[in-house]
Design an enzyme around this catalytic site. Structure first.
Site, PDB file in Angstrom:
ATOM      1  N   HIS A  17      50.079  35.389  34.639  1.00  0.00           N
ATOM      2  CA  HIS A  17      48.676  35.760  34.459  1.00  0.00           C
ATOM      3  C   HIS A  17      48.045  35.079  33.251  1.00  0.00           C
ATOM      4  CE1 HIS A  17      50.351  39.049  36.889  1.00  0.00           C
ATOM      5  NE2 HIS A  17      49.119  39.294  37.304  1.00  0.00           N
ATOM      6  N   GLU A  58      44.374  33.783  49.334  1.00  0.00           N
ATOM      7  CA  GLU A  58      43.555  32.773  48.659  1.00  0.00           C
ATOM      8  C   GLU A  58      43.244  31.574  49.540  1.00  0.00           C
ATOM      9  OE1 GLU A  58      45.154  35.374  45.501  1.00  0.00           O
ATOM     10  OE2 GLU A  58      46.037  34.414  47.276  1.00  0.00           O
TER      11      GLU A  58
END
Length: 658
Positions: free
Chosen positions: A464, A397
């Protein structure tokens, strides 16, 4: 030290000498000023000048260089006036950062130099984005990025080189191995014999050079740059050198054994090249004295002139405005033709419209190409727009957010998908320290949208399901949006892509396939910073966003006896203070509802602002209804209990009873 002049004529060698000598003499002047107390800090590159000068001269003037804080020779070799540099170092208004940042922490499009941030490694990812923009635009350019041996331990180093290797980007990664990271010697930093050996693991070429030999550096960098312009690929170069001063002057050098100083003093890049030119009869004592005298006069004049430059004046409005690149929003109204679409499909359409309107837009993310992304939002995009603009990324990322900023610097737009908003932690530094601060620091836009699939309701558990918008609403320089309906999801994404500032775009995963609505066909925008008032009532106001909007609608539809004003903020940074003020005035009672946890959630900021600015209109305390201050559990029973929805009825009753 052996010098090979190859086919260089005397004039070329003399020019190299002057370009090498000048930053040394500037540094010597800085050390005098430091002892005199006229400057407060200096990061010395004495002993390392051949790397900065040789590599810079090897690059074309339109090619980007990303240096570190010990690379004065990059800036002087690109002919930045010393007065301008000195103004920057002294925090003058005429410096590159208007007094907002220090030393070499700046960039300049005029000279194609992009300065570092103190975290060191992240700039390597920017180089990838810059090179990617060149590659997509079919420009035969190379990009040069510096790092130190210490920063090779950072994850950003590995991420950036891996991405460059996978994407065959024309980037020269140059390691200045000067022996120490502040006081930590190399044997305590890495355990491989040579840093250049790391190139093998990434499947790229690695070259080790004598970093004190100006001709060796210049010739090899010239050769490598020429080669990768024609055959794009990254190359890792390790330049061996030594830091003859402290990390910065205040830190001293007591931790360095004297024998290392003695050995490296014999390898001084300026003195050795000067001796070589004397033996070649290109220099003589009189010419050396003349060159140094001219430089000394020039340096004195430039330095003193910079001292007389204006100090910054304090103006809060200017400071606040400069957090963002100038942008005047112009609404593109929706068409009359509308189609029923799911929330997910509205986002897909917004992306597609953006890709069609902006041929310089690149979208990047894990699995977003042929696979279409974890949620299939980009399904079919590769066939329509090609793999150059729809790019699968490694799991890294930080490198991809940094590449997005590099694309922006080199004339492109970028949309980066976080597979889940939770994973943004791995790119956090690039967002809050690079994207958010770039315009404020040196006036460069950061034209990047970060898509953030967020939120609970799907039993996905602690890694998540987080609602982490408050991490970013705290950070000046970012814009943060959070659409609750398909109409807003499409128009707001298009507006975010148009905006040259970094936008964090939250999209709720639970709504993807569970919510549909009429969405205008074609291209239209929804203004960032404007709220939607969904209901008008008199008893209380509910201010919310995201999934909270639907919780509130469900509750109010089930309790028709309650007369409520419902405000969907839509944007969290900036947020619509006008709409909130009107809602407070209308009812005198306020609930702030959000999915995020209670403590330090965005509702805390809203509550504080309302208390400070609308106290006279309140008939009861501002109440927050938020999720439990725990991580998010997976079990549906536990998740339902965790979420703010489970406390909404109780909070409404409590407020109305006050």
């Amino acid at each position: 030290m052996q010098f090979d002049r190859k086919d260089k004529d005397d004039a070329s060698l003399l020019k190299l000498y002057k370009t090498l000598l000048y930053p040394r003499m500037v540094e010597e002047k800085m050390l005098i000023l430091l002892r005199q107390g006229r400057i407060g800090k200096w990061f010395s590159g004495i002993g390392q000048e051949a790397i900065a000068v040789g590599s810079t001269l090897a690059m074309q003037s339109d090619e980007y260089i990303l240096p570190m804080h010990r690379n004065l020779g990059v800036f002087t070799s690109r002919h930045i006036p010393l007065k301008k540099l000195m103004a920057q170092w002294q925090g003058k208004i005429s410096g590159f950062t208007k007094g907002r940042d220090r030393s070499f922490h700046f960039g300049t499009q005029d000279y194609k130099i992009i300065g570092m941030i103190s975290h060191l490694g992240p700039q390597m990812a920017l180089a990838n984005g810059i090179a990617l923009a060149d590659l997509i635009a079919n420009r035969k350019n190379a990009t040069l990025v510096f790092t130190g041996e210490g920063a090779t331990s950072e994850g950003d180093f590995h991420e950036a080189i891996n991405v460059a290797s996978v994407w065959n980007l024309p980037v020269i990664f140059l390691i200045e191995n000067n022996g120490y990271g502040l006081s930590t010697p190399i044997n305590e930093q890495f355990n491989c014999k040579h840093l250049v050996d790391r190139a093998i693991g990434y499947g790229i070429e690695g070259i080790q050079l004598d970093g004190n030999n100006i001709l060796e550096v210049y010739d090899k960098l010239t050769e490598v740059a020429r080669c990768i312009r024609e055959n794009p690929r990254p190359v890792l170069i390790e330049c061996l050198t030594f830091r003859m001063r402290g990390h910065e002057e205040a830190s001293g050098t007591k931790y360095v054994p004297q024998h290392l100083f003695d050995a490296w003093e014999q390898k001084d890049p300026v003195k050795n090249f000067e001796k070589f030119l004397l033996t070649e009869d290109i220099l003589n004592d009189d010419l050396i004295a003349s060159i140094k005298s001219g430089f000394k006069t020039d340096i004195e004049q430039e330095v003193e002139s910079a001292f007389n430059e204006q100090e910054p004046t304090v103006d809060d409005a200017t400071e606040l405005n400069d957090m963002y690149a100038p942008y005047v929003y112009r609404e593109t109204p929706p068409s009359e033709t509308k189609t029923e679409k799911r929330y997910l499909d509205a986002i897909t359409e917004g992306l597609r419209e953006g890709m069609q309107r902006h041929d310089n837009l690149v979208i990047m993310g894990q699995d977003i190409a042929e696979y279409g992304g974890a949620f299939k939002i980009t399904d079919g995009f590769v066939a329509q727009f090609g793999k150059a603009r729809v790019r699968n990324t490694p799991i890294c990322e930080s490198a991809i957010v940094g590449a997005g900023l590099g694309l922006s610097i080199n004339g492109h737009k970028a949309v980066v998908e976080m597979q889940f908003a939770d994973f943004v932690t791995c790119g956090f530094n690039q967002i809050v320290n690079n994207l958010a601060k770039t315009h404020y620091r040196w006036g460069e836009k950061a034209d990047v949208v970060i898509r953030m699939p967020t939120g609970a309701g799907t039993g996905a558990g602690p890694f998540h399901s987080q609602s982490n918008e408050a991490w970013f609403t705290k950070t000046p320089g970012l814009k943060v949006v959070y659409p609750a309906f398909p109409y807003d999801a499409k128009g707001l994404l298009i507006a975010a892509i148009e905006d040259p500032n970094p936008v964090i775009y939250f999209e709720h995963k639970y709504l993807y396939r569970n919510l549909s609505g009429l969405v205008p066909d074609g291209y239209y925008t929804v203004e960032i910073g404007k709220a939607n008032v969904l209901k008008q009532g008199e008893q209380l106001s509910i201010i919310t966003y995201g999934l909270g909007v639907h919780w509130a609608l469900e509750y109010l539809n089930n309790h028709q006896e309650i007369s409520a004003t419902l405000v969907d903020l839509v944007s969290l940074q900036p947020w619509d203070k006008d709409a909130v003020t009107k809602a407070v005035k209308a009812t005198g009672r306020v609930i702030i509802l959000h999915e995020d946890t209670l403590s330090s959630g965005f509702g805390a900021e809203l509550s504080a602002w309302i208390s400070e600015n609308c106290f006279e209109y309140l008939d009861a305390p501002v109440m927050r209804c938020a999720s439990l201050d725990t991580a998010i559990p997976m079990s549906k029973v536990l998740e339902d209990s965790f979420l703010a929805k489970s406390r909404l009825a109780e909070t409404v009753s409590k407020l109305l009873a006050f």
